[in-house]
Design a protein around this motif. Sequence first.
Motif, PDB file in Angstrom:
ATOM      1  N   LEU A 138      17.481   2.885  -4.094  1.00 43.40           N
ATOM      2  CA  LEU A 138      16.042   2.815  -4.611  1.00 43.40           C
ATOM      3  C   LEU A 138      15.842   2.199  -5.775  1.00 43.40           C
ATOM      4  CD1 LEU A 138      14.681   6.537  -5.080  1.00 43.40           C
ATOM      5  CD2 LEU A 138      14.403   4.794  -6.975  1.00 43.40           C
ATOM      6  N   PHE A 139      14.605   1.457  -5.707  1.00 44.77           N
ATOM      7  CA  PHE A 139      14.258   0.859  -6.873  1.00 44.77           C
ATOM      8  C   PHE A 139      12.761   0.839  -7.029  1.00 44.77           C
ATOM      9  CE2 PHE A 139      15.060  -2.729  -3.960  1.00 44.77           C
ATOM     10  CZ  PHE A 139      14.065  -3.433  -3.959  1.00 44.77           C
ATOM     11  N   ALA A 140      12.189   0.681  -8.239  1.00 43.23           N
ATOM     12  CA  ALA A 140      10.568   0.972  -8.301  1.00 43.23           C
ATOM     13  C   ALA A 140      10.129   0.345  -9.181  1.00 43.23           C
ATOM     14  CB  ALA A 140      10.342   2.441  -8.154  1.00 43.23           C
TER      15      ALA A 140
ATOM     16  N   GLY B 240       0.638  -1.319  -0.044  1.00 41.43           N
ATOM     17  CA  GLY B 240      -0.023  -0.059   0.055  1.00 41.43           C
ATOM     18  C   GLY B 240       0.688   1.119   0.076  1.00 41.43           C
ATOM     19  N   ASN B 241       2.147   0.952   0.519  1.00 41.04           N
ATOM     20  CA  ASN B 241       2.948   2.182   0.526  1.00 41.04           C
ATOM     21  C   ASN B 241       4.365   1.890   0.072  1.00 41.04           C
ATOM     22  OD1 ASN B 241       1.172   4.711   1.920  1.00 41.04           O
ATOM     23  ND2 ASN B 241       1.132   2.611   3.351  1.00 41.04           N
ATOM     24  N   THR B 242       5.217   2.889  -0.309  1.00 40.88           N
ATOM     25  CA  THR B 242       6.692   2.513  -0.487  1.00 40.88           C
ATOM     26  C   THR B 242       7.032   2.048   0.686  1.00 40.88           C
ATOM     27  OG1 THR B 242       6.603   4.507  -2.059  1.00 40.88           O
ATOM     28  CG2 THR B 242       8.803   3.696  -1.231  1.00 40.88           C
ATOM     29  N   LEU B 243       8.053   0.798   0.505  1.00 40.76           N
ATOM     30  CA  LEU B 243       8.732   0.191   1.668  1.00 40.76           C
ATOM     31  C   LEU B 243      10.152   0.758   1.934  1.00 40.76           C
ATOM     32  CD1 LEU B 243       7.752  -3.386   0.603  1.00 40.76           C
ATOM     33  CD2 LEU B 243       6.472  -1.881   1.978  1.00 40.76           C
ATOM     34  N   THR B 244      10.491   0.792   2.996  1.00 37.08           N
ATOM     35  CA  THR B 244      11.854   0.774   3.355  1.00 37.08           C
ATOM     36  C   THR B 244      13.070  -0.449   3.219  1.00 37.08           C
ATOM     37  OG1 THR B 244      11.744   0.435   5.808  1.00 37.08           O
ATOM     38  CG2 THR B 244      11.377   2.763   5.022  1.00 37.08           C
ATOM     39  N   SER B 245      14.219  -0.193   3.071  1.00 37.69           N
ATOM     40  CA  SER B 245      15.040  -1.265   2.730  1.00 37.69           C
ATOM     41  C   SER B 245      14.897  -2.233   3.650  1.00 37.69           C
ATOM     42  CB  SER B 245      16.427  -0.716   2.420  1.00 37.69           C
ATOM     43  OG  SER B 245      16.741   0.213   1.518  1.00 37.69           O
ATOM     44  N   GLY B 246      14.889  -1.894   4.885  1.00 34.82           N
ATOM     45  CA  GLY B 246      14.970  -3.080   5.855  1.00 34.82           C
ATOM     46  C   GLY B 246      13.762  -3.853   5.950  1.00 34.82           C
TER      47      GLY B 246
ATOM     48  N   GLY C  96       5.579  -1.471  -6.920  1.00 34.04           N
ATOM     49  CA  GLY C  96       5.777  -0.334  -5.852  1.00 34.04           C
ATOM     50  C   GLY C  96       6.994  -0.190  -5.954  1.00 34.04           C
ATOM     51  N   GLY C  97       7.639   0.459  -4.843  1.00 39.18           N
ATOM     52  CA  GLY C  97       9.151   0.930  -4.548  1.00 39.18           C
ATOM     53  C   GLY C  97       9.643   0.779  -3.272  1.00 39.18           C
ATOM     54  N   VAL C  98      11.062   0.786  -3.191  1.00 40.87           N
ATOM     55  CA  VAL C  98      11.873   0.624  -1.956  1.00 40.87           C
ATOM     56  C   VAL C  98      12.872   1.931  -1.928  1.00 40.87           C
ATOM     57  CG1 VAL C  98      13.207  -0.858  -0.840  1.00 40.87           C
ATOM     58  CG2 VAL C  98      11.483  -1.768  -2.203  1.00 40.87           C
ATOM     59  N   VAL C  99      12.913   2.195  -0.811  1.00 40.88           N
ATOM     60  CA  VAL C  99      13.919   3.423  -0.403  1.00 40.88           C
ATOM     61  C   VAL C  99      14.425   3.075   0.945  1.00 40.88           C
ATOM     62  CG1 VAL C  99      12.656   5.219  -1.656  1.00 40.88           C
ATOM     63  CG2 VAL C  99      12.209   4.697   0.595  1.00 40.88           C
ATOM     64  N   ARG C 100      15.716   3.745   0.999  1.00 37.37           N
ATOM     65  CA  ARG C 100      16.531   3.493   2.257  1.00 37.37           C
ATOM     66  C   ARG C 100      15.770   4.298   3.686  1.00 37.37           C
ATOM     67  NH1 ARG C 100      22.209   5.731   1.798  1.00 37.37           N
ATOM     68  NH2 ARG C 100      21.251   7.259   0.978  1.00 37.37           N
TER      69      ARG C 100
ATOM     70  N   ARG D 219      13.530  -8.203   4.666  1.00 39.54           N
ATOM     71  CA  ARG D 219      12.681  -9.023   5.674  1.00 39.54           C
ATOM     72  C   ARG D 219      11.753  -9.921   4.735  1.00 39.54           C
ATOM     73  NH1 ARG D 219      13.208  -4.988   9.520  1.00 39.54           N
ATOM     74  NH2 ARG D 219      11.049  -4.328   9.348  1.00 39.54           N
ATOM     75  N   LEU D 220      11.268  -9.238   3.790  1.00 37.09           N
ATOM     76  CA  LEU D 220      10.006  -9.858   2.970  1.00 37.09           C
ATOM     77  C   LEU D 220      10.587 -10.562   1.795  1.00 37.09           C
ATOM     78  CD1 LEU D 220       7.412  -7.121   2.894  1.00 37.09           C
ATOM     79  CD2 LEU D 220       7.280  -9.087   4.319  1.00 37.09           C
ATOM     80  N   GLY D 221      12.227 -10.409   1.677  1.00 34.72           N
ATOM     81  CA  GLY D 221      12.678 -11.070   0.489  1.00 34.72           C
ATOM     82  C   GLY D 221      12.498 -10.500  -0.723  1.00 34.72           C
ATOM     83  N   ILE D 222      12.191  -9.145  -0.473  1.00 39.69           N
ATOM     84  CA  ILE D 222      12.216  -8.395  -1.939  1.00 39.69           C
ATOM     85  C   ILE D 222      13.549  -7.662  -2.419  1.00 39.69           C
ATOM     86  CG2 ILE D 222      11.195  -6.169  -2.784  1.00 39.69           C
ATOM     87  CD1 ILE D 222       8.781  -6.584  -0.982  1.00 39.69           C
ATOM     88  N   ARG D 223      13.840  -8.144  -3.403  1.00 34.60           N
ATOM     89  CA  ARG D 223      15.388  -7.727  -3.895  1.00 34.60           C
ATOM     90  C   ARG D 223      15.547  -6.649  -4.930  1.00 34.60           C
ATOM     91  NH1 ARG D 223      15.964 -13.803  -5.354  1.00 34.60           N
ATOM     92  NH2 ARG D 223      13.941 -13.129  -5.925  1.00 34.60           N
ATOM     93  N   ASN D 224      14.448  -6.579  -5.712  1.00 33.71           N
ATOM     94  CA  ASN D 224      14.563  -5.818  -6.910  1.00 33.71           C
ATOM     95  C   ASN D 224      13.121  -5.622  -7.313  1.00 33.71           C
ATOM     96  OD1 ASN D 224      13.989  -7.973  -8.754  1.00 33.71           O
ATOM     97  ND2 ASN D 224      16.100  -8.483  -8.331  1.00 33.71           N
TER      98      ASN D 224
END
Length: 252
Positions: free
Chosen positions: A248-250, A36-42, A57-61, A46-51
Motif C-alpha cells: 500500500l502507498f498513497a 479516478g480510483n485507487t489502483l491495484t498493484s498489478g 492517488g493510491g495503490v493497494v494489492r 503495468r503503468l510504471g507506477i512504483r511509489n
Amino acid sequence: TRKEIARRLAVLMGCAYEGEYDSLGRHATPLYFVPGNTLTSGIASRLGIRNERDLYGGVVRHPFEATKAITHPLLDGASHVPAGWCAEFPRRVAGVVLDGVSVFAKEDALLAGRKLLELGPVRVKPANGIGGRGQSVANSASDLARVLDAMDEAEIARFGAVIEQNLVGVTTYSIGQVRVLNLVCTYYGTQHLTTNNRGVESYGGSDLIVLKGDFDALLALTLPEDLRLGITQARAYDDVATRCFDGLFASR
C-alpha cells in the motif's frame, strides 16, 4: 474536476499536461498519473507506477483494501474471507472507529446485521461507496433483509460491505493529507449534506483548512477538543494501515 486537478498539478510540478492516458504510449515520459480510483498493484506495475511520487492517488494489492471494509473485524471464523485479509488491522484501530462488522457475502451481512440490531438501528454501507451513496439504515430484521436484497452479490464479494451502529445528529470531519514532490499539506474540515436530484441527502462537499506540513502542523493549532480528537484518530488509522497492508502507498 479531475482534469482540472491534473492541469494544476502539472503547473505545480513543472510538467506538460498530457490529457487522458493513451495505452499505446503516445506520451512523453516519465508520466505522473491522476487516476479516478485507487489502483491495484498489478495495474500500477503495468503503468510504471512504483511509489507515491508517481501518482496523485493510491495503490493497494487487493480491491477491498481501498475501501472501508478494512475497518472492522469479520463476524466469526466461519465468515467469507477475501485473499489478503488482515485481521490485525481492525484489532489495532478498534479504539478509533465505530462498532461494526465487515462482510464479503450476503449471508454474513444478514447474521452480522441481526446481531448489531440487538443494540439499535444499523447502517449498511457498500464498502466502495463514496459520499454516503448507497447507504441505508435498518431498524429491523425485515429492513435489513430488504436492503441486502438490493445489493449486488459480486460487488460485496469483491469490495465488501460494512454493517455499523447508526448515529444521528453527527458532525462529520474531513481529515487527510496530500503529498506532491517534496510538498506535504495536511487538512481538516467539516462535511456538508445536500439533496440530490432524487431528493436524497448525500455528501455536498467540505470546507477545508489546509496547512503546509504533516499532522503535527494541525495539532499545533488551537482547536476544539472534538476536532483535535478526530485528527488524532485519523492519524492513528493512517499509521496502522501503512504498517498492516504490504504494497500500500498513497500520495493523498
